[in-house]
Design a protein around this motif. Sequence first.
Motif, PDB file in Angstrom:
ATOM      1  N   ARG A 159      46.968   3.930  -2.105  1.00  0.00           N
ATOM      2  CA  ARG A 159      47.088   2.482  -1.683  1.00  0.00           C
ATOM      3  C   ARG A 159      46.140   1.734  -2.044  1.00  0.00           C
ATOM      4  NH1 ARG A 159      49.228   3.850   4.188  1.00  0.00           N
ATOM      5  NH2 ARG A 159      51.111   2.932   3.839  1.00  0.00           N
ATOM      6  N   ASN A 160      44.331   2.464  -2.291  1.00  0.00           N
ATOM      7  CA  ASN A 160      43.125   1.765  -3.088  1.00  0.00           C
ATOM      8  C   ASN A 160      43.613   1.214  -4.084  1.00  0.00           C
ATOM      9  OD1 ASN A 160      41.662   3.814  -0.620  1.00  0.00           O
ATOM     10  ND2 ASN A 160      40.290   2.144  -1.389  1.00  0.00           N
ATOM     11  N   ARG A 161      44.304   2.077  -4.780  1.00  0.00           N
ATOM     12  CA  ARG A 161      44.848   1.334  -6.441  1.00  0.00           C
ATOM     13  C   ARG A 161      45.534   0.587  -6.096  1.00  0.00           C
ATOM     14  NH1 ARG A 161      46.296   6.914  -9.057  1.00  0.00           N
ATOM     15  NH2 ARG A 161      45.731   7.867  -6.815  1.00  0.00           N
ATOM     16  N   LEU A 162      46.319   0.536  -5.250  1.00  0.00           N
ATOM     17  CA  LEU A 162      47.265  -0.776  -5.628  1.00  0.00           C
ATOM     18  C   LEU A 162      47.036  -1.944  -4.839  1.00  0.00           C
ATOM     19  CD1 LEU A 162      50.252   1.044  -3.519  1.00  0.00           C
ATOM     20  CD2 LEU A 162      50.482   0.367  -5.535  1.00  0.00           C
ATOM     21  N   ASN A 163      46.073  -1.843  -4.485  1.00  0.00           N
ATOM     22  CA  ASN A 163      45.421  -2.908  -3.400  1.00  0.00           C
ATOM     23  C   ASN A 163      44.179  -3.802  -4.949  1.00  0.00           C
ATOM     24  OD1 ASN A 163      44.464  -4.797  -1.249  1.00  0.00           O
ATOM     25  ND2 ASN A 163      42.516  -3.887  -1.216  1.00  0.00           N
ATOM     26  N   SER A 164      43.852  -2.339  -5.670  1.00  0.00           N
ATOM     27  CA  SER A 164      42.260  -2.930  -6.480  1.00  0.00           C
ATOM     28  C   SER A 164      43.629  -3.961  -7.866  1.00  0.00           C
ATOM     29  CB  SER A 164      42.654  -1.564  -7.263  1.00  0.00           C
ATOM     30  OG  SER A 164      41.922  -1.886  -8.760  1.00  0.00           O
ATOM     31  N   VAL A 165      45.078  -3.108  -8.268  1.00  0.00           N
ATOM     32  CA  VAL A 165      45.864  -4.057  -9.258  1.00  0.00           C
ATOM     33  C   VAL A 165      46.023  -5.340  -8.379  1.00  0.00           C
ATOM     34  CG1 VAL A 165      48.226  -3.981 -10.358  1.00  0.00           C
ATOM     35  CG2 VAL A 165      46.489  -2.068 -10.042  1.00  0.00           C
TER      36      VAL A 165
END
Length: 403
Positions: free
Chosen positions: A346-352
Amino acid sequence: MTASTETGSGAETDAQSQRIGLALTTLFAVACGALAANLYYAQPLVALIGADTGLSVSAESVIVTVAQIGYAIGLVFLVPLGDILENRKLILATMGLNVVSLVGLALAPGLASLFAMMLVVGITSCAAQMIVPLAANLAPAAERGAVVGNVMTGLLGGILLARPVASFLADYISWRGVFAASAALVGLVLLVGLLRLPARTPTVGKGYGELIGSLGKLFAKQPVLRRRGLYHASMFGAFSLFWTAAPIILFREPFNFSSTQVALFTLAGVFGVFAAPIAGRLADRGHTVIGTTIAISLAVLAFVLAWFGETVFWPLLLAGVVIDLGVQANLVFGQREIYELDASIRNRLNSVYMTTFFLGGAVGSALASPLLETFGWTAVCLVGAGAPALSLLYFVLVDAKGS
């Protein structure tokens, strides 16, 4: 919605998602608001900062740009760490660095230190985007949209209040005092976080290089993430275009507003925070398609209203309320969708997601002055309405039919 392209989507279950209540949600919301506001305090203060530090008038806007560049750096290179590092320590450490950089900014003796500290303030303010995925991970699936919406209310409130608050406070405590006050606020939240923030250890085992390298792959291989990011890029671009151009015309004939009056005008955007929790609850109940359609339509409507506002104030004021309601609602609908793709990333999804639409906002801000000065207010309204209109057309004809 497609299946995740990475393993581990079931690694984190809702067994871990039962530890968030009103007090913790409120802490998350306040923390996000305090951090996000750091990016916007400087916007109404650039003239004061420039006069105090000897920065030329033509270069004053660079102050804000540096903070935005820093935030983008943080989104790409720090926020994804939440998928591999213990979240509590990561968030608190980033907030601690944010406090130090804010103090350094308030005490900056010259331009070099001013820009350096502003860059670090921007980078470390991305802790807000570490907190939102943590809230999503801690929330039960059936309440995830509502929890994210509540947390986003705080974040959006910080963004929308930053400019008028900075304008008012600067008259009494100077621009340096504004950033010192922000350091005190973030520091206070940090102390509370030391006592109340729960630990969360991710289960994904990746190296840092592999982690960052996966961001582009996620954008390419996750159609929900890609579409939602681009929808909101058009929305946030329109938002930035409006809020950069509207104050400019208010300073001119026939309005001739003062800085204080413009600050009061920007408060109209605060109404947008009420859209976030409503959107979250609608998403939890399965109304994402109709909600997204309405949200994007509001952005188009805002610029129709704004077109009548070049010489009449009330349509411009109403446009400010409407565009904020649409943008904030669409943001939450998008987050609710992408957080369902894979709990372990989820952190990477949020980052993108955030980086994609943040770039759209940067384009909107950059276009505001050239469009206004070269082609006039009508061109601003046409471009501002056109971008979300194209997104709406694609969503209705392609995306919504497949939902």
